[in-house]
Scaffold this motif. Structure first.
Motif, PDB file in Angstrom:
ATOM      1  N   LYS A  90      -6.495   5.910   6.769  1.00 41.05           N
ATOM      2  CA  LYS A  90      -6.070   6.027   5.479  1.00 41.05           C
ATOM      3  C   LYS A  90      -4.609   5.038   5.307  1.00 41.05           C
ATOM      4  CE  LYS A  90      -8.722   9.410   3.831  1.00 41.05           C
ATOM      5  NZ  LYS A  90      -9.987   9.211   2.839  1.00 41.05           N
ATOM      6  N   GLU A 121       0.740  -1.074  -0.017  1.00 41.41           N
ATOM      7  CA  GLU A 121      -0.027   0.054   0.052  1.00 41.41           C
ATOM      8  C   GLU A 121       0.884   1.313  -0.098  1.00 41.41           C
ATOM      9  OE1 GLU A 121      -3.319  -0.177  -0.441  1.00 41.41           O
ATOM     10  OE2 GLU A 121      -3.426  -2.217  -0.171  1.00 41.41           O
ATOM     11  N   ASP A 180      -5.740  11.900   1.076  1.00 45.37           N
ATOM     12  CA  ASP A 180      -6.902  11.663   0.175  1.00 45.37           C
ATOM     13  C   ASP A 180      -6.452  11.104  -1.151  1.00 45.37           C
ATOM     14  OD1 ASP A 180      -8.893  12.069   2.200  1.00 45.37           O
ATOM     15  OD2 ASP A 180      -8.880  14.197   1.620  1.00 45.37           O
ATOM     16  N   ASN A 181      -5.202  11.242  -1.419  1.00 47.85           N
ATOM     17  CA  ASN A 181      -4.656  11.165  -3.167  1.00 47.85           C
ATOM     18  C   ASN A 181      -3.202  10.878  -2.673  1.00 47.85           C
ATOM     19  OD1 ASN A 181      -4.727  10.511  -5.520  1.00 47.85           O
ATOM     20  ND2 ASN A 181      -4.512  12.731  -6.188  1.00 47.85           N
ATOM     21  N   PRO A 182      -2.721  10.057  -2.033  1.00 51.68           N
ATOM     22  CA  PRO A 182      -1.129   9.769  -2.153  1.00 51.68           C
ATOM     23  C   PRO A 182      -0.379   9.457  -3.198  1.00 51.68           C
ATOM     24  CG  PRO A 182      -2.115   7.943  -1.116  1.00 51.68           C
ATOM     25  CD  PRO A 182      -3.158   8.863  -1.314  1.00 51.68           C
ATOM     26  N   SER A 183       0.880   9.679  -3.303  1.00 48.14           N
ATOM     27  CA  SER A 183       1.730   9.559  -4.515  1.00 48.14           C
ATOM     28  C   SER A 183       1.706   8.028  -4.971  1.00 48.14           C
ATOM     29  CB  SER A 183       3.020   9.914  -4.314  1.00 48.14           C
ATOM     30  OG  SER A 183       3.693   9.694  -5.576  1.00 48.14           O
ATOM     31  N   PRO A 184       1.307   7.734  -6.205  1.00 50.67           N
ATOM     32  CA  PRO A 184       1.481   6.405  -6.631  1.00 50.67           C
ATOM     33  C   PRO A 184       2.929   5.824  -6.983  1.00 50.67           C
ATOM     34  CG  PRO A 184       0.841   7.926  -8.736  1.00 50.67           C
ATOM     35  CD  PRO A 184       1.069   8.741  -7.214  1.00 50.67           C
ATOM     36  N   ASP A 197       5.722  13.314  -3.745  1.00 49.21           N
ATOM     37  CA  ASP A 197       5.284  13.707  -5.135  1.00 49.21           C
ATOM     38  C   ASP A 197       6.248  13.972  -6.138  1.00 49.21           C
ATOM     39  OD1 ASP A 197       2.756  13.466  -3.841  1.00 49.21           O
ATOM     40  OD2 ASP A 197       2.612  15.687  -3.632  1.00 49.21           O
ATOM     41  N   LYS A 222      -5.016  16.338   3.287  1.00 48.89           N
ATOM     42  CA  LYS A 222      -5.636  16.518   2.041  1.00 48.89           C
ATOM     43  C   LYS A 222      -4.609  15.565   1.035  1.00 48.89           C
ATOM     44  CE  LYS A 222      -6.912  21.392   1.936  1.00 48.89           C
ATOM     45  NZ  LYS A 222      -6.718  22.640   1.405  1.00 48.89           N
ATOM     46  N   TRP A 223      -3.393  15.217   1.505  1.00 48.49           N
ATOM     47  CA  TRP A 223      -2.476  14.264   0.541  1.00 48.49           C
ATOM     48  C   TRP A 223      -2.877  12.958   0.776  1.00 48.49           C
ATOM     49  CZ3 TRP A 223       1.148  10.538   2.040  1.00 48.49           C
ATOM     50  CH2 TRP A 223       2.041   9.929   0.994  1.00 48.49           C
TER      51      TRP A 223
END
Length: 337
Positions: free
Chosen positions: A136, A15, A106-110, A65, A103-104
């Protein structure tokens, strides 16, 4: 459960965010090693380590990022996430932008795996960031393993070294060496090398290669004496003497074990749990566990009487010029009244 999380990592199900919390550093280190193994381009030198007590969280997010160079994914280990525990803000050296972190998440770096390490016994569950991160992230509770979880870990750890061990012999290994994971892993490695990485670890193998902790033998000695098993008491006592233990030191260790029994019993009656008792008395949780599970420990009045006798034995040992071994042996042979 840490074993289940490790299994997923080993299967390649990694993950983007992990939260490692607790005081069992060995479990944290092993989790990071498993993540490194699951990321083929990552080695110890390429892991990015950031101390959150010295560096703001914005640096972690910016690093996550940023696209990795010559790697498919980067591994970032963010140590000392003290903003997850109750603390005095006036004493904090770094101010973290926790809104940005929320906020990050919610959409972590892939292209990054971020591991937050909070090496604390307890987090502040009232904080919004604590709740968000726990929701999360994959949470690894690095706490001392006990009971079936510990035996399962030993069996799995043996498997990583290409050997097997039964639950019964795993328990015998714990009885011999205690429940310190680093020590247990080291002993499993030694036995696996002795067996050339194949076969099953037996009781004979453990007895041959694993040194007994004096504290564990003293516990066995004390328990045998408490239950009136004179034969077993004398056997353990003679084994300890052959291993170089001195009667004066043994008397002191036995007295310490009995005092520990008294303190554990007292705190247990006040409603203290195992971990609380261990922390209060500054002893390893496994020693507390053994005492709390032992239903044959005499009442406090009897334990205090034994302590009084041991004080007399200690005086005799320090003042006699004869065979000191015999003084303590005669004590063990007396019926416990």
């Amino acid at each position: 459960m840490v074993n289940a999380i490790w299994k997923k990592i080993n299967e390649g199900n990694i993950e983007p965010v992990y939260l490692l919390t607790g005081t069992e550093r060995f479990l944290m280190d092993m989790t990071i090693k498993r993540l490194m193994k699951g990321l083929p381009d990552i080695d110890a030198d390429s892991v990015i380590r950031i101390d959150l007590e010295e560096t703001p969280i914005e640096v972690v997010i910016e690093e996550a990022d940023t696209l990795p160079f010559l790697e498919e994914k980067k591994l970032i280990v963010a140590n000392n996430a003290s903003f997850l525990k109750a603390s005095d803000k006036s004493k904090e050296k770094v101010i973290h932008n926790l809104t940005l972190l929320e906020k990050w998440l919610d959409n972590p770096s892939p292209t990054a795996i971020v591991v937050f390490i909070a090496p604390y016994e307890k987090l502040d569950g009232r904080k919004k960031i604590t709740k968000t991160l726990q929701q999360k992230a994959v949470v690894v509770e690095a706490i001392a393993l006990t009971g079936r979880d510990l035996l399962t870990w030993i069996q799995q750890e043996a498997g990583t070294k290409d050997v097997k061990i039964s639950p019964e012999n795993a328990q015998y290994l714990v009885d011999m060496n205690g429940d310190n994971l680093l020590s247990l892993s080291s002993e499993l490695t030694k036995m696996a090398m002795y067996m050339n990485g194949e076969g099953e670890i037996t009781k004979d193998t453990i007895e041959l290669l694993v040194p007994r902790l004096p504290e564990m033998d003293v516990f066995r000695l004390t328990e045998a004496y408490m239950t009136g098993n004179v034969k077993e008491t004398i056997k353990i006592y003679h084994d300890l003497l052959q291993n170089g233990e001195e009667p004066i030191m043994l008397t002191s260790l036995i007295a310490g074990q009995i005092r520990l029994m008294i303190h554990v019993s007292s705190l247990g009656k006040k409603g203290y749990q195992q971990q609380q008792i261990a922390k209060t008395l500054n002893v390893h949780p496994y020693r507390v566990k053994l005492i709390m599970e032992n239903r044959r420990i005499p009442k406090t009045e009897r334990l205090l009487l034994i302590l009084k006798k041991l004080a007399h034995i200690d005086y005799q040992l320090k003042s006699t010029g004869g065979k000191r071994e015999r003084v303590l042996e005669l004590f063990f042979m007396e019926p416990l009244k």
